[in-house]
Enzyme design. Sequence first.
Site, PDB file in Angstrom:
ATOM      1  N   HIS A   1       2.626  -2.703  -3.194  1.00 39.36           N
ATOM      2  CA  HIS A   1       1.563  -3.688  -3.459  1.00 39.36           C
ATOM      3  C   HIS A   1       2.010  -4.785  -4.414  1.00 39.36           C
ATOM      4  O   HIS A   1       1.363  -5.811  -4.512  1.00 39.36           O
ATOM      5  CB  HIS A   1       0.330  -2.972  -4.041  1.00 39.36           C
ATOM      6  CG  HIS A   1      -0.369  -2.129  -3.017  1.00 39.36           C
ATOM      7  ND1 HIS A   1      -1.553  -2.496  -2.422  1.00 39.36           N
ATOM      8  CD2 HIS A   1      -0.021  -0.948  -2.453  1.00 39.36           C
ATOM      9  CE1 HIS A   1      -1.910  -1.572  -1.556  1.00 39.36           C
ATOM     10  NE2 HIS A   1      -0.998  -0.616  -1.553  1.00 39.36           N
TER      11      HIS A   1
ATOM     12  N   ASP B   1       2.406 -12.342  -9.051  1.00 38.67           N
ATOM     13  CA  ASP B   1       1.448 -11.411  -8.450  1.00 38.67           C
ATOM     14  C   ASP B   1       1.902 -11.058  -7.038  1.00 38.67           C
ATOM     15  O   ASP B   1       2.322 -11.951  -6.290  1.00 38.67           O
ATOM     16  CB  ASP B   1       0.057 -12.056  -8.392  1.00 38.67           C
ATOM     17  CG  ASP B   1      -1.046 -11.052  -8.647  1.00 38.67           C
ATOM     18  OD1 ASP B   1      -0.877  -9.894  -8.236  1.00 38.67           O
ATOM     19  OD2 ASP B   1      -2.070 -11.429  -9.250  1.00 38.67           O
TER      20      ASP B   1
END
Length: 458
Positions: A156, A367
């Site tokens: 992720h 991110d």
Amino acid sequence: MGRLIVVSNRVSVPGNGAPPGGLAVGVLAALRRPEGGIWFGWSGNVSDTPAPDPEVREKDGIRFMTIDLPSVHFNGYYNGFCNSTLWPLHHYFPGAFRYDESEFEAYVAINRHFAEALLKIIQEGDVIWIHDYHLIPLGGLLRQAKVSSPIGFFLHIPYPNIAVLRLLPTYAELVRDLCQYDLVGFQTAEDLDGFYSALEAVFPEGKMRKDQEHVELNGRTIKVGVYPIGVDVDVIARQAEQAIRDDEQVKRLRQGLLERKLLLGVDRLDYSKGLVERFSSYRALLETNPELQGKITFIQIAPLSRTNVAAYVEIRDALERAAGHTNGQFSDTDWTPVRYLNKDFSHQTLSGFLRIANVGVVTPVRDGMNLVAKEFVAAQDPEDPGALVLSKLAGAAYELTGALLINPYDKNAVARALKQALAMPLAERRERHETNLKALRANSIARWHESFVARLVA
Ligand code: F6P
């Protein structure tokens, strides 16, 4: 296909409130399948003598199986190797990175603990999907125990280039661990490239062949791919509409704005989210545009996270100083420029907040994806949408090309983008929103898990 067993460190056990992060949203969507599924992971508790069998709960056809983690290894695993070694490394933060051999050993020990508990429940025909950096060695440990099921892994968070990855003394072991999976998925093409750069360093030329979809290693083929995680646009849109009608907190927020325009950030309190940089850009906006003083409000929602890790204590202090500084400099008797909240809200309430925001401020310094950016888009009223200011260093920037894309380190450029977003004409907001919405629909949450699982079992 047999049972799907999803394994992650955190599990969104019904009744315990929503855990932070995008992982929970994605995993729940993947498990809502007619044949049901199992979500296996940590209970949130540690114990000196963890029970050998998982605790089981069931809701809407999903079985939630959780285990306690042994206290002797927990700190080294979670606060240590996961969040003081791997997290900063993968987010390109060598300053917050540290390596401690005993923490690496704790990480491996906890992965063994997961493997032992899982071996008791895995049956012939099961499909196993392991998530995120906490559990990289787990697939290899299951293989050693002769599990023959397809085993996939999805990361992720970003996968760094070898130039950064090699700061970790044990990086080659973790690269070899990833090669034990049948399918390894990443959020963006840049992450997959990072993985390739690592493979080239670990496996001498000639022993490895690769294309964009496979890696061949000593006669074994590993599937690899890019699977950008998405959101359920219709569910969020419905939630947001309902929240602005019925949710008391959303109503209170709107009333409290007194017609001022709202800039909104929603992030776990993490240094990768670029909050200090964001606060200084907002200050620059107020400094260079005095006419905006008293006319806008910036709300930053930042629930506390990983509070036992030093870098998180430091970022919290820095943000308190930054918010206090701006408020001290600009506040008036009837106006507070920054409202900074270390508080969590339900997903529904947050979607209402996102809907009434004029500007979504999503400016992480790194991110993997950032689902807040996608949720902001999904929550907007298409007739009168807000504008999104998004960091180029978030995975979501590859898809949300209708956002105002900025470099979060460029304080003045971010301030200019915030100003542009606040003043953006309706026609432009609609056009940009449509572009973003198309991207969300193309890479929906259903597409994410369906395509990953289909490729894993193919
Ligand atoms: O997305 C990365 C991630 O670590 C997820 O695995 C997790 O759900 C989220 O961030 C929150 O982190 P933590 O579990 O450490 O609170």
